[in-house]
Design an enzyme around this catalytic site. Sequence first.
Site, PDB file in Angstrom:
ATOM      1  N   LYS A   1       0.826  -1.206   0.000  1.00 56.68           N
ATOM      2  CA  LYS A   1       0.000   0.000   0.000  1.00 56.68           C
ATOM      3  C   LYS A   1       0.859   1.254   0.000  1.00 56.68           C
ATOM      4  O   LYS A   1       0.505   2.260  -0.606  1.00 56.68           O
ATOM      5  CB  LYS A   1      -0.956  -0.019   1.193  1.00 56.68           C
ATOM      6  CG  LYS A   1      -2.060  -1.052   1.050  1.00 56.68           C
ATOM      7  CD  LYS A   1      -3.058  -0.982   2.194  1.00 56.68           C
ATOM      8  CE  LYS A   1      -4.161  -2.019   2.004  1.00 56.68           C
ATOM      9  NZ  LYS A   1      -5.148  -1.985   3.098  1.00 56.68           N
TER      10      LYS A   1
ATOM     11  N   LYS B   1      -6.874 -10.765  -8.220  1.00 59.97           N
ATOM     12  CA  LYS B   1      -8.052 -11.169  -7.460  1.00 59.97           C
ATOM     13  C   LYS B   1      -9.200 -10.190  -7.720  1.00 59.97           C
ATOM     14  O   LYS B   1      -8.975  -8.991  -7.920  1.00 59.97           O
ATOM     15  CB  LYS B   1      -7.720 -11.188  -5.964  1.00 59.97           C
ATOM     16  CG  LYS B   1      -8.837 -11.723  -5.083  1.00 59.97           C
ATOM     17  CD  LYS B   1      -8.421 -11.768  -3.630  1.00 59.97           C
ATOM     18  CE  LYS B   1      -8.392 -10.397  -3.009  1.00 59.97           C
ATOM     19  NZ  LYS B   1      -8.243 -10.424  -1.539  1.00 59.97           N
TER      20      LYS B   1
ATOM     21  N   LYS C   1     -12.820  -5.837  -3.885  1.00 59.55           N
ATOM     22  CA  LYS C   1     -13.828  -4.831  -3.561  1.00 59.55           C
ATOM     23  C   LYS C   1     -13.243  -3.428  -3.590  1.00 59.55           C
ATOM     24  O   LYS C   1     -13.983  -2.436  -3.591  1.00 59.55           O
ATOM     25  CB  LYS C   1     -14.475  -5.115  -2.199  1.00 59.55           C
ATOM     26  CG  LYS C   1     -13.582  -4.970  -0.988  1.00 59.55           C
ATOM     27  CD  LYS C   1     -14.388  -5.244   0.287  1.00 59.55           C
ATOM     28  CE  LYS C   1     -13.571  -5.010   1.555  1.00 59.55           C
ATOM     29  NZ  LYS C   1     -12.501  -6.018   1.728  1.00 59.55           N
TER      30      LYS C   1
END
Length: 333
Positions: free
Chosen positions: A112, A197, A200
């Site tokens: 991140k 993947k 969301k």
Amino acid sequence: MNDTRLSLLTPSGHLTLGNYLGALRPMAAAQDAATCFYGISDLHAMTTTHDPARLRALTGEFRTLVLAAGIDPGRATVFQQSRVPAHTELAYLLECTTYVGELNRMIQFKEKRRTAGGVISGTRTSLYTYPVLMAADILLYRPTHVPVGDDQRQHVELARDVAQRFNLAYGPVFTVPEITVPPVGARLMDLADPARKMSKSAEADAAGVVRLLDDPDLVRRKIARAVTDSDTGPAAVRFDRTAKPGVSNLLELVAACTGTTVEDAAEGVPTYGALKKVATDAVLAVLEPLQRRYAELAADPGQVEEVFEAGSARCREVTAPVLAAARAAIGLS
């Protein structure tokens, strides 16, 4: 020992079909086999830049979807993390037991920070320390098992290490949980990029992400545009993750939705068009009843609020003695 299980969902984006198949459906299935605590980890959604209004909206959406997915508050405890103060209080006690070197090795923190351009000055402290909060989330409920995907395994391993270190240094306070891995095939990949993947956290207009509240026409368009390959031979529809990642992803999607194997999913499906039709039917058969139930619950938000507040109140009671034991063991009155 009573089988106690804990699962948390972070409202960092809209829940996807992958979240349902890999997390929500197994959570519902476990309700009668264990004492289950299922939480919305809204504190974890604050580790990076966030919009308060969006966080509130996503938290409400998550709470409603948890119930729509078949989680029964009569058989499992549902709660909101921020409404159980023991989570943050125990997190500090565990920070006093966790080493900087352990947090430096956390892969998600590195990733991140890299997406933010590697700028340390723009990285929130909470992003660095949230694995300790996650350890507190887990250890407060003394679960025997924590179901976890590959992307969170390192954090659960940290929770186990910290629990063992605390117990050794201060006394046997925490249960050291076992890690359980979701069944193979529960992890769906992005339809447009099967190397990633289905997330969301993807952009709102992501073509390869099927969200639980997508309308049926949008679902049809996304699956119709799913990546396959140029092979049009008689055995084109077959499972081969290396040579045919897009086709394999669609077969896994069908298998996961219908509860069959990828071999069964490919049986009698001669073309990519036929495969996408089968996949569309399978996905809509899962989403349509879920969306109907969601609409019913969303029409009465007060009921959802009552359910989660009752569950949060129960969690405050359940976590109080664990926190008290940790405070006493570490030397606080």
